[in-house]
Write an enzyme that holds these catalytic residues in place. Structure first.
Site, short mmCIF file in Angstrom:
data_model
loop_
_atom_site.label_atom_id
_atom_site.label_comp_id
_atom_site.label_asym_id
_atom_site.label_seq_id
_atom_site.Cartn_x
_atom_site.Cartn_y
_atom_site.Cartn_z
NE ARG A 36 52.16 62.25 46.44
CZ ARG A 36 51.65 63.48 46.48
NH1 ARG A 36 51.15 63.93 47.60
NH2 ARG A 36 51.64 64.23 45.39
CB ILE B 186 47.00 65.63 45.76
CG1 ILE B 186 47.54 65.21 47.14
CG2 ILE B 186 47.77 64.99 44.63
CD1 ILE B 186 47.48 63.71 47.39
CB SER B 187 49.88 69.74 48.54
OG SER B 187 48.96 70.81 48.53
CB ALA B 188 54.65 68.66 46.48
#
Length: 301
Positions: free
Chosen positions: A110, A134-136
């Site tokens: 990530r 950016i999503s969790a």
């Protein structure tokens, strides 16, 4: 009369968020304050999530863009600063159960898909510019698990709102070189950046060979060139599911998409082999609208 959920039960549950767009950050601040006020009344029983408007299939764990969040506390201020450590925490709290999802998230770092200087391994959305995030990590994990059976080698996957390219890269590794993973994002600068990110990742050979591709386009229209898709993921809430996406879903395929306006559900849409559609709600979420490039840039609906 709809039943209510005790405050103690609901606030002790793992309720997470993962919104893409920064326009919700102010709302989250307000909701965090509301949660704090409610927590002061732990002995109370309140209709926090009434079944009249919010289906709750799993009281222990809400995910997506939910109204309240505690999961961010798991890693903030901790010593967890590595991709593998992040995944171990997701496993510990029951977010990741699949061996394959674990393997893929360990393979795709990530940290390569967030801006320099940001805490990549904290379970929180990160700003990536252009009113987007950016999503969790927990949101990515959940979507991968929901779609895992449709991300087998040789299958086709579409990622609508591909952002920095993280989830598209995960899809590509799951479907492999004989499959096809397509990301569609309507911000050209994000598409250019996502390509650079993927080039630094374990998915780089798939990008070079062409089984992974990232495109500038209106994701509401899908990407017909490589349809039909076994798996479709959508990262913003639609008032109604776009017909183009339904049309591009392969019989036997699955789409995961948040649907609704203020009250939203993460919908799991399966197209049966005879072409009929079944829909179920996975969890209650809170996303910004699936909208145009212009509206996103302006931060409006």
């Amino acid at each position: 009369m709809p039943s209510s959920i005790s405050l103690q039960h609901s606030l002790s549950a793992t309720i997470a968020y993962g919104f893409r767009y920064r326009t919700l950050l102010k709302q989250h601040t307000f909701l965090s304050y509301a949660a704090h006020q409610l927590q002061r009344q732990k002995s109370s029983t309140l209709p926090l999530f009434s079944s009249s408007f919010c289906r709750v299939p799993n009281l222990r764990f809400f995910t997506g863009n939910s109204l309240f969040s505690r999961m961010e506390q798991f890693w903030s201020g901790s010593s967890v600063n590595r991709n593998k450590g992040m995944i171990q925490q997701l496993q510990r709290y029951g977010v990741i159960k699949s061996h394959k999802v674990t393997e893929i998230m360990e393979t795709v770092d990530r940290g390569l898909f967030v801006p320099d200087g940001t805490p990549a391994y904290v379970d929180s959305p990160m700003s990536i510019g252009y009113n987007a995030t950016i999503s969790a990590p927990h949101m990515h994990a959940m979507c991968l698990e929901l779609l895992e059976d449709r991300l087998q080698p040789g299958m086709h996957a579409l990622d609508v709102g591909s952002g920095t390219g993280y989830l598209t890269a995960c899809f590509a590794l799951m479907v492999g070189p004989q499959g096809r993973a397509v990301g569609v994002e309507h911000i050209p600068e994000l598409v250019a950046w996502s390509i650079k990110n993927v080039e630094k990742s374990a998915a780089a050979p798939l990008l070079k060979e062409g089984s992974l591709s990232l495109h500038v386009g209106d994701g509401r229209k899908g990407w017909p060139e490589h349809a039909p898709y076994d798996a479709i993921h959508v990262g913003a809430a639609a008032a109604d599911v776009p017909q183009d996406l339904i049309d591009q879903l392969k019989p036997g395929g699955r789409m995961v998409i948040p649907v609704g306006t203020f009250f939203q559900d993460l919908k799991v849409i399966d197209k049966k082999l005879d072409g009929s559609i079944s829909v179920r709600s996975e969890t209650s979420v809170r996303y910004v609208p699936l909208t145009s490039r212009e509206a996103q840039i302006k931060g409006t609906d």
